[in-house]
Design a protein around this motif. Sequence first.
Motif, short mmCIF file in Angstrom:
data_model
loop_
_atom_site.label_atom_id
_atom_site.label_comp_id
_atom_site.label_asym_id
_atom_site.label_seq_id
_atom_site.Cartn_x
_atom_site.Cartn_y
_atom_site.Cartn_z
N MET A 1 -80.55 63.70 -24.50
CA MET A 1 -79.82 62.56 -25.05
C MET A 1 -78.98 63.01 -26.25
O MET A 1 -79.47 63.72 -27.11
N LYS A 2 -77.71 62.58 -26.29
CA LYS A 2 -76.85 62.96 -27.42
C LYS A 2 -77.14 61.99 -28.57
O LYS A 2 -77.17 60.77 -28.37
N ILE A 3 -77.37 62.54 -29.74
CA ILE A 3 -77.63 61.65 -30.89
C ILE A 3 -76.66 61.98 -32.02
O ILE A 3 -76.16 63.09 -32.13
N SER A 4 -76.44 60.97 -32.88
CA SER A 4 -75.49 61.17 -33.98
C SER A 4 -76.14 62.02 -35.07
O SER A 4 -77.37 62.15 -35.15
N SER A 5 -75.30 62.52 -35.95
CA SER A 5 -75.81 63.34 -37.07
C SER A 5 -76.73 62.49 -37.95
O SER A 5 -77.74 62.97 -38.44
N LEU A 6 -76.33 61.21 -38.13
CA LEU A 6 -77.17 60.36 -38.99
C LEU A 6 -78.54 60.13 -38.35
O LEU A 6 -79.57 60.19 -39.02
N GLN A 7 -78.54 59.90 -37.04
CA GLN A 7 -79.83 59.66 -36.37
C GLN A 7 -80.74 60.89 -36.54
O GLN A 7 -81.93 60.76 -36.84
N LYS A 8 -80.14 62.07 -36.39
CA LYS A 8 -80.91 63.31 -36.53
C LYS A 8 -81.50 63.39 -37.96
O LYS A 8 -82.67 63.69 -38.15
N ALA A 9 -80.64 63.08 -38.92
CA ALA A 9 -81.10 63.16 -40.31
C ALA A 9 -82.17 62.11 -40.59
O ALA A 9 -83.15 62.38 -41.31
N ARG A 10 -82.01 60.93 -40.00
CA ARG A 10 -82.99 59.86 -40.27
C ARG A 10 -84.37 60.17 -39.68
O ARG A 10 -85.38 59.66 -40.17
N TYR B 1 -87.83 57.56 -32.14
CA TYR B 1 -87.46 56.24 -32.64
C TYR B 1 -87.66 56.06 -34.15
O TYR B 1 -87.41 54.98 -34.68
N ARG B 2 -88.11 57.11 -34.83
CA ARG B 2 -88.40 56.95 -36.26
C ARG B 2 -87.14 56.58 -37.05
O ARG B 2 -86.09 57.20 -36.85
N ASN B 3 -87.27 55.58 -37.87
CA ASN B 3 -86.18 55.15 -38.78
C ASN B 3 -84.89 54.78 -38.05
O ASN B 3 -83.80 54.92 -38.62
N THR B 4 -85.00 54.35 -36.82
CA THR B 4 -83.80 53.92 -36.08
C THR B 4 -83.81 52.39 -35.93
O THR B 4 -84.87 51.76 -36.01
N GLY B 5 -82.62 51.83 -35.68
CA GLY B 5 -82.52 50.38 -35.46
C GLY B 5 -82.87 50.03 -34.03
O GLY B 5 -83.20 50.91 -33.23
N GLY B 6 -82.79 48.74 -33.72
CA GLY B 6 -82.99 48.32 -32.34
C GLY B 6 -84.44 48.02 -31.98
O GLY B 6 -85.36 48.25 -32.77
N PHE B 7 -84.60 47.48 -30.79
CA PHE B 7 -85.94 47.22 -30.25
C PHE B 7 -86.09 47.93 -28.90
O PHE B 7 -86.93 47.58 -28.09
N ASP B 8 -85.21 48.91 -28.66
CA ASP B 8 -85.21 49.54 -27.34
C ASP B 8 -86.42 50.45 -27.11
O ASP B 8 -86.62 50.93 -26.00
N ILE B 9 -87.22 50.66 -28.12
CA ILE B 9 -88.43 51.48 -27.95
C ILE B 9 -89.32 50.92 -26.82
O ILE B 9 -89.85 51.68 -26.02
N ILE B 10 -89.45 49.59 -26.76
CA ILE B 10 -90.18 48.95 -25.65
C ILE B 10 -89.46 47.68 -25.17
O ILE B 10 -89.92 47.03 -24.23
N PRO C 1 -82.19 50.93 -40.06
CA PRO C 1 -82.78 50.18 -41.17
C PRO C 1 -82.51 50.84 -42.51
O PRO C 1 -82.56 52.07 -42.63
N SER C 2 -82.20 50.00 -43.49
CA SER C 2 -82.03 50.47 -44.87
C SER C 2 -83.32 51.17 -45.30
O SER C 2 -84.37 51.00 -44.65
#
Length: 552
Positions: free
Chosen positions: A1-10, A132-141, A433-434
């Motif tokens: 899965m391609k992820i953004s730089s911010l997602q990687k850092a988060r 899914y750590r520190n990411t937005g959304g509810f797509d985890i489940i 999430p902030s």
Amino acid sequence: MKISSLQKARYEYSPKLPGMLRNGISNICVKEGEETQSVADQEKIKALFPNTYGKKEITFQQGENTSETKKQVVGVILSGGQAPGGHNVICGLYDALKATNKENVLYGFKNGPIGLIEDDYLIFDDAYINEYRNTGGFDIIGSGRTKLETEEQFAIVAEVCKKHGITAIVIIGGDDSNTNAAVLAEYFAAHNTGVQVIGCPKTIDGDLKNEDIECSFGFDTATKTYSEIIGNIERDANSAKKYWHFIKVMGRSASHVALECALETQPNICLISEEVSAKKMSLSSIADYIADSVEKRAAKGMNFGVAIIPEGVVEFVPEFSVLISEINELLAGSKADAFNALGTWKEKYEFIENGLTKESMDVFAILPEAIQQQLFLERDPHGNVQVSLIESEKLFSALVKDKLEERKKAGTYTGKFNPLHHFLGYEGRCAFPSNFDSDYCYSLGYNAFMLIQYGYNGYLSKISNLSNPASEWVAGGMPITKMMNIERRHGEDKPVIKKALVELEGKPFKFFEAHREEWAVETCYVYPGAIQYYGPAEVCDITTKTLALEQE
Ligand code: FBP
């Protein structure tokens, strides 16, 4: 899965826990407080919750962990609309569960409460959770709006729990979902299932709060996301100096989201639905109120401005809410089919004219045609108009335009009025999430597991002292029955968690009220900018103005 730089850092961000939860699982003990009473209707609530009513408030503190050592198999569901931080609730829950015993298991039931009924689940492991750590959304489940409220559903859930050896369920949801969590907890206790239920307070709307729950998660990130955009629009307005922007913001009935955005960005106008209702403001008086600002600014050469409109406002305008209930009546049951069978809008209009009272028809007739048609869109499952589908930002700008034309004729207004429209809603519900929501949510989940581990049932995970740094937050639990009262819902008396509307005597509204006259005429815009995840704490960890004012 391609992820953004911010997602990687988060992924690398370590959420901050309250001080008392930072010393390792073996070092968390419980302090029980006073027995509790529901906020109202004590006798009725007690009778409905004989097994779970009146339990003690608890807080956690540093000290030897004396909880049971049985293996825990926990199920979790996400319920209702998305709110940033939901993933971290699950991550915190998972980490505490695994830190307690590697053999413990966490089931995620998919797509909301329906997952529990249909026994549709996945089992979390490190690799899955870490994505899914520190990411937005509810797509985890996934999430969903099915309600868990009938005895038949509870019996099915009890069977599903028995099948998997589930010892506890965590329900992440708003006021209705947590009300249902309390009813399920009572059912489990009454039927000696041994299964515990713990709730976590979620909703961007900010209307699940009371003396125990300082705020629901997601409100912080959603309002920061909207405030960034509103601030950017304000700056554009102040640069171009030619548009009035009407911005509808999500939040269902309560105006907490609109008020917080106004406190952050200081727009020229922000309507507060609760005030509209208290002052019984008509559509015409609201339009005049906005037109006054347009006129005064135009007199100073400022033919631009920004107005925030809470999405639920029309329901609070007395004549409009009468109109909506008459329309609901007009379309009740099979009458909707008769209406939908009519071919042209002209035929439909005649049907409406014959069905509404004269007073409501007068209101209906002044609405722009697009809004008239939106009032007849598909109903929600309870047969009500879906107010979030009504373009109230367009409604108010059209009414203001009419007012300004009248004023032009009367010679009191000579400016230009070019309105633009925006709706801020879904883009705020799944933002990263902030830091506040990342920390708060992780703590709520971690804490929920401690409540399970110590055997509590029918409790809401409670993290308080939230306007202070996370090290000073207080972790604990509150029986959900403490937050309940009896309300009339769909013709029946029901025990429910009281929904929090904006308090007109509360400090956030009072602050707004004290400044809005100046904001309406001058240009006092504030530009909050994008949520910052890295940098000084005073930029990255600040919470909402609402919370700061409430806890002053
Ligand atoms: P919850 O109350 O379930 O948290 O949902 C909040 C909300 O985002 C409201 O602000 C909005 O009116 C509604 O959900 C929109 O619902 P949907 O996602 O079904 O369009």
